[in-house]
Motif scaffolding. Structure first.
Motif, short mmCIF file in Angstrom:
data_model
loop_
_atom_site.label_atom_id
_atom_site.label_comp_id
_atom_site.label_asym_id
_atom_site.label_seq_id
_atom_site.Cartn_x
_atom_site.Cartn_y
_atom_site.Cartn_z
N PHE A 100 -2.52 4.31 -14.34
CA PHE A 100 -3.02 3.88 -13.04
C PHE A 100 -4.27 3.03 -13.22
O PHE A 100 -4.45 1.99 -12.56
N GLU A 101 -5.12 3.43 -14.15
CA GLU A 101 -6.34 2.66 -14.43
C GLU A 101 -5.99 1.28 -14.96
O GLU A 101 -6.59 0.28 -14.55
N ASP A 102 -5.01 1.19 -15.85
CA ASP A 102 -4.57 -0.10 -16.38
C ASP A 102 -4.05 -0.99 -15.26
O ASP A 102 -4.30 -2.20 -15.23
N TYR A 103 -3.33 -0.38 -14.33
CA TYR A 103 -2.77 -1.11 -13.18
C TYR A 103 -3.89 -1.71 -12.34
O TYR A 103 -3.83 -2.87 -11.93
N LEU A 104 -4.95 -0.93 -12.12
CA LEU A 104 -6.09 -1.40 -11.32
C LEU A 104 -6.85 -2.51 -12.04
O LEU A 104 -7.31 -3.47 -11.41
N TYR A 116 -11.42 5.13 -7.24
CA TYR A 116 -10.00 5.45 -7.09
C TYR A 116 -9.60 6.58 -8.04
O TYR A 116 -8.91 7.53 -7.65
N LEU A 117 -10.00 6.46 -9.29
CA LEU A 117 -9.63 7.47 -10.29
C LEU A 117 -10.22 8.83 -9.95
O LEU A 117 -9.54 9.87 -10.08
N LEU A 118 -11.45 8.84 -9.49
CA LEU A 118 -12.12 10.10 -9.12
C LEU A 118 -11.39 10.78 -7.98
O LEU A 118 -11.15 12.00 -8.00
N HIS A 119 -11.00 10.00 -6.97
CA HIS A 119 -10.34 10.58 -5.80
C HIS A 119 -8.91 11.03 -6.11
O HIS A 119 -8.46 12.08 -5.61
N VAL A 120 -8.19 10.26 -6.91
CA VAL A 120 -6.83 10.68 -7.28
C VAL A 120 -6.87 11.92 -8.16
O VAL A 120 -6.05 12.83 -8.02
N GLU A 121 -7.86 11.97 -9.04
CA GLU A 121 -8.04 13.15 -9.88
C GLU A 121 -8.34 14.38 -9.03
O GLU A 121 -7.89 15.49 -9.32
N GLY A 122 -9.10 14.17 -7.94
CA GLY A 122 -9.38 15.27 -7.02
C GLY A 122 -8.12 15.78 -6.35
O GLY A 122 -7.94 16.99 -6.16
N LYS A 140 1.37 19.89 -12.37
CA LYS A 140 0.84 18.55 -12.16
C LYS A 140 1.84 17.74 -11.33
O LYS A 140 3.05 17.85 -11.53
N PRO A 141 1.35 16.91 -10.41
CA PRO A 141 2.27 16.10 -9.60
C PRO A 141 2.91 14.97 -10.41
O PRO A 141 2.26 14.41 -11.29
N THR A 142 4.17 14.70 -10.15
CA THR A 142 4.86 13.58 -10.81
C THR A 142 5.06 12.42 -9.85
O THR A 142 5.33 11.30 -10.26
N GLN A 143 4.93 12.70 -8.55
CA GLN A 143 4.96 11.68 -7.52
C GLN A 143 4.30 12.24 -6.26
O GLN A 143 3.88 13.39 -6.25
N LYS A 166 -3.38 3.55 -2.65
CA LYS A 166 -3.28 2.66 -3.82
C LYS A 166 -2.43 3.29 -4.90
O LYS A 166 -1.65 2.59 -5.58
N PHE A 167 -2.56 4.59 -5.08
CA PHE A 167 -1.76 5.30 -6.09
C PHE A 167 -0.29 5.27 -5.71
O PHE A 167 0.58 5.10 -6.58
N ASN A 168 0.00 5.41 -4.42
CA ASN A 168 1.37 5.32 -3.91
C ASN A 168 1.95 3.93 -4.23
O ASN A 168 3.11 3.79 -4.66
N GLU A 169 1.13 2.91 -4.03
CA GLU A 169 1.54 1.53 -4.33
C GLU A 169 1.87 1.37 -5.81
O GLU A 169 2.86 0.72 -6.17
#
Length: 279
Positions: A5-9, A22-28, A40-43, A78-81
């Motif tokens: 996800f970081e590479d994508y951003l 973004y990474l902090l919030h998705v990690e949360g 762990k979520p896969t989607q 953004k993660f959904n995208e």
């Protein structure tokens, strides 16, 4: 998954701070998901996202404001995208429509009063001269954007009929703006000293060319830490409404839509506090 996800951003050209947020919030979200379901979520699933939103609103003591919740939801959007683009999932399960609605503390967008504006104009007159004084006066009392002001041609302003024709408005829409004596006198004094050059622009540089907006930005930064070109526009809209203009009239003069203009119809904090004392 977060590394991908970081590479994508990064590939999207997002700033370092945006990526970090973004990474902090998705990690949360991942932590909440793992604490809730033991994996762990896969989607993303919409039901889970809505439960997470409810958790942030009602349970999480660390979340204090709607803006914070919306920032966390924006990261999931953004993660959904990202998941869609990588073919991990097909459906959109979270969007901006899921944001928590925010009521403005003070709906009036004007943060300065007429006394502030007049003091600022006087500083410009004393230290910058008639050209910049005329520019600032037009922005404060005609509501033009800085780009609109600098794009004015000599024949766009009529000091007899008291009109300015804005041809380079937002969305390339043309409008007619009515002006007062402050603007007329300021422009008259500037025109007396304007160089006779082959340039159609009303306001010209010392070299006889169009003025770059960065020049005006520097002027504002030099003489005020709270008044900006956009602040003057806010002031114009609020001042016009308080002076008796209708919402439709202000929208027409400022080149706004009605919904934007309505943001200026609410009183400032100071006026609300004054009214509270009358109860």
């Amino acid at each position: 998954m977060l590394e991908q996800f970081e590479d994508y951003l990064i590939q999207e050209g997002k700033s370092v701070n945006t990526i970090k947020s973004y990474l902090l919030h998705v990690e949360g979200y991942f932590k909440w998901y793992n604490d809730s379901f033991g994996e762990k979520p896969t989607q993303l699933y919409r039901q889970n996202v809505l439960e997470y939103k409810a958790y942030l609103q009602n349970v999480d003591k660390g979340v204090k404001s709607a803006k914070t919740i919306n920032a966390k939801l924006s990261a999931l959007v953004k993660f959904n995208e990202y998941l869609q683009e990588k073919g991990i999932q097909k459906d959109i399960v979270v969007s901006k429509k899921d944001n928590v609605k925010i009521q403005n503390e003070s709906a009036s967008l004007a943060t300065v009063n007429k006394q502030d504006i007049e003091a600022f104009r006087q500083q410009i007159l004393k230290h910058e001269g008639n050209r910049n004084y005329a520019i600032v006066t037009i922005m404060a009392y005609a509501g033009l954007r800085v780009s609109e002001c600098l794009n004015l041609n000599l024949n766009d302003i009529n000091l007899i009929s008291k009109e300015i024709r804005v041809k380079e408005g937002k969305g390339k829409k043309e409008r007619l703006v009515y002006i007062n004596s402050k603007i007329i006198e300021a422009v008259k004094e500037y025109l007396k000293e304007r160089k006779k050059v082959e340039c159609d622009y009303l306001f010209i540089s010392n070299k006889g060319n169009k003025i770059d907006r960065t020049v005006m930005n520097k002027v504002f930064n030099k003489y005020s830490d709270k008044i900006t070109p956009h602040t003057l526009r806010h002031f114009y809209c609020s001042n016009a409404l308080e002076s008796g203009y209708s919402v439709h009239e202000v929208a027409n003069q400022a080149g706004h839509n009605i919904h934007t203009t309505l943001l200026y119809t609410n009183p400032t904090k100071e006026k609300m506090k004054s009214k509270a004392e009358l109860l």
